[in-house]
Design a protein around this motif. Sequence first.
Motif: not given
Length: 107
Positions: A1-11, A16-23
């Motif tokens: 998905m365009p500008e989607a990223t993945e990282r750990l949050s709450h383990g 995220f979209v653009r590293g900010k909004k969780v989907f």
Amino acid sequence: MPEATERLSHGEPTWFVRGKKVFVMFAGRHHDDRVGFWCAATAEERDALVAERPDRFFVPPYVGVRGWLGVYLDVPDVDWTEVDELVREAFRMVAPKRLAAQLDEPG
């Protein structure tokens, strides 16, 4: 998905979209003994799916009050086409319109 990223949050892996909004957030036995994910949705869609198939869908803690949907993945015969549709719709709900529109653009 365009500008989607993945990282750990709450383990847990979280997208995220653009590293900010969780989907989408993975839920790997974090709050109970089940494996699934939580995704942005409308309260109406969530309530309809949970009422129709409570063995597959649930209201997740914390974000459920904002309309989010929980999807069990530890069930037989996961409908991966449906999972794809739910994740894409979650992205569309959170992403700016320009990015969301890119999902519908040909290849």
